[in-house]
Structures are given as structure tokens and as C-alpha cells.
Design a protein around this motif. Structure first.
Motif, short mmCIF file in Angstrom:
data_model
loop_
_atom_site.label_atom_id
_atom_site.label_comp_id
_atom_site.label_asym_id
_atom_site.label_seq_id
_atom_site.Cartn_x
_atom_site.Cartn_y
_atom_site.Cartn_z
N GLY A 81 -17.37 -8.24 -0.45
CA GLY A 81 -16.79 -7.13 0.33
C GLY A 81 -17.14 -7.14 1.72
O GLY A 81 -17.00 -5.88 2.34
N SER A 82 -17.50 -8.15 2.32
CA SER A 82 -17.86 -8.14 3.97
C SER A 82 -19.25 -7.32 4.14
O SER A 82 -19.48 -7.23 5.39
N ASP A 97 -11.18 -9.89 7.31
CA ASP A 97 -10.88 -8.72 6.30
C ASP A 97 -10.34 -9.12 4.99
O ASP A 97 -9.66 -10.23 4.77
N LYS A 142 -18.99 0.90 -0.48
CA LYS A 142 -17.85 0.53 -1.20
C LYS A 142 -16.64 1.61 -0.71
O LYS A 142 -15.36 1.31 -1.21
N ASN A 186 -15.31 2.28 1.62
CA ASN A 186 -14.85 1.95 2.88
C ASN A 186 -13.82 0.77 2.50
O ASN A 186 -12.76 0.54 3.50
N LEU A 187 -13.63 0.22 1.32
CA LEU A 187 -12.76 -0.56 0.74
C LEU A 187 -11.63 -0.10 -0.16
O LEU A 187 -11.89 0.81 -0.89
N THR A 220 -11.00 -5.49 -1.90
CA THR A 220 -11.94 -6.22 -1.22
C THR A 220 -11.85 -6.19 0.31
O THR A 220 -12.66 -6.57 1.06
N PHE A 261 -10.87 -3.75 4.01
CA PHE A 261 -11.02 -2.41 4.36
C PHE A 261 -10.01 -1.40 4.32
O PHE A 261 -8.85 -2.08 4.43
N LYS A 262 -10.16 -0.28 4.11
CA LYS A 262 -8.85 0.61 4.18
C LYS A 262 -8.36 0.77 5.55
O LYS A 262 -8.91 0.02 6.64
N HIS A 322 -22.17 -2.21 7.05
CA HIS A 322 -20.77 -1.91 6.75
C HIS A 322 -20.10 -0.50 7.25
O HIS A 322 -18.93 -0.62 7.60
#
Length: 276
Positions: free
Chosen positions: A97-98, A120, A201, A203-204, A207, A209-210, A243
Motif C-alpha cells: 500500500g506504499s 501509485d 489504509k 487513504n487508499l 492498493t 491512493f484515493k 503515508h
């Protein structure tokens, strides 16, 4: 430079022959060697492996957290060894998930490296070829000069904020750990008194980013009138907090800071209060 890069954009850059240093940051807190093993089995061609423990952390003293930042001097030496010059475009990725790519992104940005992006969606978004031959870093021809970390908050400031309450502390850990439940990584459960929780999480979407607009909405709802410059991010050991920093940057909310020692440093001193 935007903090995120898509897989298609990265593939175009690679195919163009532009100088780009791919950094595979895969890691697992419960199995520290698994990321390097996964890299050795398969990775984006040309990528080097950057290890959270060996490259992105300094010496542990027992009181400075599980992943303390390396000194500016040690980090400059690592960047030189990894082949990063001031003109190198660095693209970091992982498969978590970065999270670990975000740590590298923050460390480079905080020490003046402008050309750094996170892939991303990480390796899950990559549809290009994969390589199996590990690449050794090509050291930079000239040593990188040490630079202090810009945007770093130290523990004394977080302690002082218990009284002044001028700053808002955001904890990036899962909600149960924030509330002192199911703690498996640190010896004491709980959170810094007054901190608010925003699990990274959130923010995702899968996998990736929103969208920036959604991240902006999420953080504005969380913070209300609080300005980004009044925000300090923390987590368990200063990793997933990056993150949230990256997500705020994507949202256009720049200026928040990192408490790198985070909960693992905070709870190492019994004189510091704990809230559950």
C-alpha cells in the motif's frame, strides 16, 4: 513534481531512457527479511532494493523507537551509496500500500531531494516486464552533503504540546492499536494523550491512493479548522505516519510534520503519559 506517479507514466519514462532510479522498498515488520527475498525473486527491471532496517533506519538505543531516522550524515552516505544525485529521479514502490515507499519519499524530501515520487498502487499496478536479477547500486560519483531533516518534530515538542495543545497529533495506526487493543509490536499499548486517529489504509482505494479531491475532503473533515502546519504525524515507529504525510501532500495540504520516534519511542519512557 507530483508526489505520485502512475505505472503508465513510469513505463514511459523508463522507455524514454531518462535517468530514473527505481527503489524497491518491500518490507514486513513481522518478517524483516521477506521484502528482500521477494525482490530477489522478482522486481521491476533495473530496481535496487532499499531496506527499511538497513538503509532507512539508524541505530536503536532502546529509547529512540523501533525505526529511528539515521543521522543526516549516515543518510547522506546511504544516498551516495545507492547512487542518488541531486538530479536523479527516484521512484519508490512496494507491495504494502506504499507504506515503505512513503518513508523513503519523506526522507528524501525532508533532506532536499526534490525529484522523488511514489508509484501509485505499487507493484500491484505494474503491468510491465519483471526482472529476476538483483541489481547492485551504482554509487554516486560525488558524495552527497548531509542536510538536516526539514519537517521533523522531536519528542520534547510533543511532550510540551500536552500542555500547550497548539498542535494536533495524528496517529496512523489501526484503530484497535490506537485504543490500546491487540498491541503486538510495542511493549505498552495505548496512544499519546490528545492524539486523533487516522488509519493510513483510509487513504487508499484498493492498493492505490484515493483521488486528491477525496483525500482533501477526508483530511478537512478530520482536522476542521486546524492548519496543516499545526499537524504532527506519528504511528508506531515513524513509517506509516509517512503515508498520511504523503496523502496530505497529494491533497494539496502541505506543511505538516513527522514525529519519527512515534509511539515506540514515546512508550519507552515510563514518565510519559499513556491514553487508551
Amino acid at each position: 513534481m507530483t508526489p505520485l506517479i502512475t505505472a503508465n507514466q513510469l513505463e514511459e519514462i523508463i522507455n524514454s531512457g531518462e535517468d530514473v532510479l527505481l527503489c524497491d522498498c518491500r518490507f514486513d515488520l513481522t518478517d524483516p527479511e521477506s521484502g528482500k527475498k521477494a525482490y530477489e525473486e522478482s522486481h521491476i527491471p533495473g530496481a535496487i532494493y532499499v531496506d527499511l532496517d538497513r538503509d532507512m533506519s539508524g541505530n536503536k538505543t532502546g529509547s529512540n523507537g523501533r525505526h529511528p531516522l539515521p543521522s543526516p550524515e549516515a543518510w547522506a552516505q546511504t544516498k551516495t551509496r545507492l547512487g542518488m544525485t541531486s538530479n536523479t529521479l527516484v521512484v519508490a514502490y512496494d507491495k504494502q500500500g506504499s507504506v515503505y515507499a512513503s518513508r523513503l519519499w519523506w526522507m528524501l524530501k525532508a533532506t532536499g531531494h526534490a525529484k522523488v515520487q511514489v508509484l501509485d498502487g505499487g507493484l500491484d499496478a505494474w503491468n510491465g516486464p519483471m526482472g529476476t536479477v538483483p541489481r547492485k547500486p551504482n554509487p554516486a560519483p560525488q558524495a552527497i552533503e548531509p542536510r538536516t531533516y526539514v519537517g521533523l518534530a522531536l519528542v520534547d515538542e510533543v511532550v510540551a504540546n500536552l500542555q500547550t495543545k497548539k498542535l494536533t497529533v495524528i496517529d496512523a495506526r489501526a484503530n484497535d492499536r490506537f485504543h490500546g487493543q491487540n498491541e503486538t509490536l510495542d511493549p505498552i499499548a495505548g496512544h499519546i494523550p490528545g492524539a486523533i486517529n487516522h488509519f493510513f489504509k483510509g487513504n487508499l482505494s484498493a492498493t492505490a491512493f484515493k483521488p486528491a479531491e477525496q483525500l482533501f475532503k477526508d483530511f478537512v473533515e478530520l482536522l476542521g479548522p486546524v492548519k496543516p502546519a499545526e499537524v504532527i504525524h506519528q504511528c508506531g515507529s515513524g513509517v506509516t505516519a509517512c503515508h498520511n504525510l504523503l496523502a496530505m501532500e497529494v491533497a494539496g495540504l502541505k506543511g505538516s510534520r513527522l514525529y519519527a520516534g512515534s509511539w515506540s519511542e514515546w512508550c519507552a519512557d515510563p514518565s510519559r503519559p499513556v491514553e487508551t
